[in-house]
Design a protein around this motif. Structure first.
Motif, PDB file in Angstrom:
ATOM      1  N   TRP A  39       0.819  -1.203   0.000  1.00 59.55           N
ATOM      2  CA  TRP A  39       0.000   0.000   0.000  1.00 59.55           C
ATOM      3  C   TRP A  39       0.859   1.263   0.000  1.00 59.55           C
ATOM      4  CZ3 TRP A  39      -4.530  -0.184  -1.801  1.00 59.55           C
ATOM      5  CH2 TRP A  39      -5.367  -1.280  -1.579  1.00 59.55           C
ATOM      6  N   SER A  40       2.046   1.190   0.582  1.00 61.18           N
ATOM      7  CA  SER A  40       2.933   2.352   0.552  1.00 61.18           C
ATOM      8  C   SER A  40       3.338   2.689  -0.886  1.00 61.18           C
ATOM      9  CB  SER A  40       4.186   2.096   1.397  1.00 61.18           C
ATOM     10  OG  SER A  40       3.852   1.962   2.761  1.00 61.18           O
ATOM     11  N   ASN A  41       3.560   1.649  -1.698  1.00 60.58           N
ATOM     12  CA  ASN A  41       3.909   1.877  -3.100  1.00 60.58           C
ATOM     13  C   ASN A  41       2.787   2.568  -3.868  1.00 60.58           C
ATOM     14  OD1 ASN A  41       6.453   0.827  -2.877  1.00 60.58           O
ATOM     15  ND2 ASN A  41       5.928  -1.184  -3.688  1.00 60.58           N
ATOM     16  N   PHE A  42       1.545   2.401  -3.395  1.00 59.87           N
ATOM     17  CA  PHE A  42       0.404   3.037  -4.047  1.00 59.87           C
ATOM     18  C   PHE A  42       0.043   4.375  -3.402  1.00 59.87           C
ATOM     19  CE2 PHE A  42      -0.179  -1.189  -5.749  1.00 59.87           C
ATOM     20  CZ  PHE A  42      -0.692  -0.956  -7.013  1.00 59.87           C
ATOM     21  N   GLY A  43       0.856   4.825  -2.466  1.00 58.51           N
ATOM     22  CA  GLY A  43       0.580   6.099  -1.813  1.00 58.51           C
ATOM     23  C   GLY A  43      -0.644   6.077  -0.930  1.00 58.51           C
ATOM     24  N   ALA A  44      -0.998   4.893  -0.416  1.00 56.68           N
ATOM     25  CA  ALA A  44      -2.213   4.766   0.379  1.00 56.68           C
ATOM     26  C   ALA A  44      -2.032   5.194   1.830  1.00 56.68           C
ATOM     27  CB  ALA A  44      -2.716   3.321   0.341  1.00 56.68           C
ATOM     28  N   PHE A  45      -0.790   5.340   2.270  1.00 55.52           N
ATOM     29  CA  PHE A  45      -0.530   5.814   3.623  1.00 55.52           C
ATOM     30  C   PHE A  45      -0.074   7.263   3.540  1.00 55.52           C
ATOM     31  CE2 PHE A  45       0.338   1.160   4.294  1.00 55.52           C
ATOM     32  CZ  PHE A  45      -0.847   0.925   4.975  1.00 55.52           C
TER      33      PHE A  45
END
Length: 508
Positions: A245-251
């Protein structure tokens, strides 16, 4: 019956009927499982009832009670396997549509606002899509609305302490079926504290009796919440999910730029769906206006609207959600925020209530109508052009074609479209291989990212040669794969080449 009452009922029936028709039509269509669905689906038949409450296979994370209910439908419903898996999300979507009006009346005072709000909700393309995807996002939507509705019915001041404790336990255990309910209960507790007579800020005072009642509920609620949080923090898949999720900018990052970027992405996902990508100037203007109006409504409503508790609840809800995103506790990205759809609609529908000035009210109402028309256009356009289903898949048809062939395929090649992690992105093939009783003599996983780099016939030949043995028949499954033209030309030149959807067959 008044004419206005009759028109309102006709409108509600029309919107709900259209939503039911679209959801059921896509459910009946029964498309093949796509990648993410197959990951989760392989846990249902292979695991025992108890094992579904433990860490899942294939790096998956989902509420255990959601999986348990799905397994029950999987074992009992006389439907195709895909429909048994998607039956619970469909039920939750239908329940959400039926629940929306009672839920919205907690926040909106009149039918003039309820009518466009209902249209914004029922005909939202994301709601219709997730009604037939085997993931927890449609259940999150229903259980979030139901949690908010039930929480509003609790009378903290007149309910006994022991009963409040049991209520807290019940609301805490909702995390077993929908993890996002924790944000809704937390926001409800904050709104009850500030607007329910527990605290008075000007002048400052504390109602000790109200504190005891609120503390009793909170104590019961924190027990299952703490247990679920502990299990999540110790989940062996947590590091991978955090990385994913970090790779998708979700955080989120704790800065205004990250907040605005995430919020505009959310509005695009829910209402505009990239339809303005071809007009970047117009896109930025509309996104900026949408974000500004949302923030104005969210921040001003607790001050300007009476009663204050519903508006304060919405403010605290978004603070809780954004805080969880900053702390890497729950992703804030597209499908993981579907449960916020009804609350976002309510925030926008508060705009006409913020001012007594006639022109401002008309302008706010026109924006809501614009948002409703945009939603109708997006859903209608995607439905008419067969693009509402974002992940069409034909793996099932490919496996059926292989199983029913009169001659034997010696080797099945599967393109791993995402990456090399344990060849796991061949999940749909392995799921259907098991459920359709197909056995391949030999299977090879091809690295899809490497294949994309081969742009000439010679480089494609060099890529495939290590996997091929002369005199054997090969079948290549490349579901939703963007084939380099040179590679397709190379394969189509092989002896006995055939194409059936995403299935390519030839002989070396």
């Amino acid at each position: 019956m008044k004419i206005s009452d009759c028109l309102f009922r006709i409108w509600i029936t029309l919107m709900a009927g259209t939503a039911f028709f679209l959801c059921l039509s896509y459910f009946i269509e029964n498309r093949s499982l796509w990648l993410d669905e197959a990951f989760l689906a392989m846990n249902i038949p292979d695991k025992s009832w108890f094992a579904l409450w433990l860490p899942l296979d294939y790096l998956q994370v989902a509420p255990p009670l959601f999986l348990t209910i799905t397994k029950f439908f999987y074992l009992t419903l006389p439907l195709p396997v895909e429909q048994t898996l998607r039956f619970f999300p469909l039920l939750c979507t239908i329940g959400s549509i039926l629940l929306f009006l009672p839920f919205a009346r907690l926040f909106l005072p009149n039918r003039i606002l309820l009518a466009p709000a209902f249209a914004l909700f029922c005909l939202n393309s994301q709601l219709i899509y997730f009604s037939q995807e085997f993931k927890q996002y449609a259940p999150d939507l229903f259980w979030g609305m139901l949690t908010c509705f039930l929480f509003s019915k609790i009378r903290f001041q007149i309910t006994s302490l022991i009963r409040l404790f049991y209520w807290g336990l019940a609301f805490g255990t909702l995390m077993l079926i929908s993890q996002t309910t924790v944000f809704i209960v937390a926001a409800g507790l904050a709104a009850e504290t500030l607007c329910g007579g527990t605290l008075t800020l000007f002048p400052f005072s504390v109602n000790r009796r109200a504190v005891r009642h609120l503390a009793s509920f909170t104590a019961g609620w924190l027990i299952p919440v703490a247990l679920m949080l502990g299990l999540y923090l110790n989940n062996p898949h947590r590091d991978y999910m955090d990385f994913w999720w970090s790779n998708f900018g979700a955080f989120l990052q704790p800065d205004f730029g990250s907040l605005t970027a995430s919020m505009t992405a959310l509005f695009d996902f829910l209402f505009y769906d990239r339809f303005l990508a071809g007009a970047p100037s117009l896109l930025f203007v509309i996104y900026d206006i949408t974000l500004i109006l949302f923030l104005v409504s969210l921040l001003a409503a607790p001050i300007l609207i009476r009663p204050r508790r519903p508006a304060c609840f919405l403010l605290f809800l978004f603070l809780a959600v954004l805080t969880a995103g900053c702390l890497h506790l729950y992703p804030f990205r597209e499908r993981t925020t579907l449960y916020l759809l009804p609350f976002i609609i309510i925030v926008f529908c508060h705009l006409p209530l913020l001012s007594d000035h006639r022109l401002l009210r008309i302008g706010a109402f026109l924006f809501i109508l614009f948002l409703s028309l945009t939603t109708l256009f997006v859903t209608g356009y995607k439905h008419a052009h067969h693009t509402l289903i974002r992940h069409p898949s034909s793996v099932r048809q490919s496996v059926i074609a292989l199983r029913d062939r009169t001659d034997t395929v010696d080797t099945v090649l599967i393109v791993d479209t995402k990456g090399p992690r344990d060849a796991s992105h061949a999940a749909p093939y392995f799921f259907y291989k098991k459920h359709l009783n197909y056995t391949a003599p030999r299977e090879v996983i091809l690295p899809g990212r490497t294949l994309l780099q081969n742009q000439t016939i010679n480089t494609c030949q060099a890529y495939f040669t290590p996997y091929l043995i002369p005199g054997q028949t090969y079948a290549l499954i490349a579901d939703n794969f963007r084939w380099p033209t040179a590679c397709f030309k190379y394969l189509s030149s092989r002896s006995g080449f055939q194409q059936q959807g995403s299935l390519l067959i030839w002989r070396e």
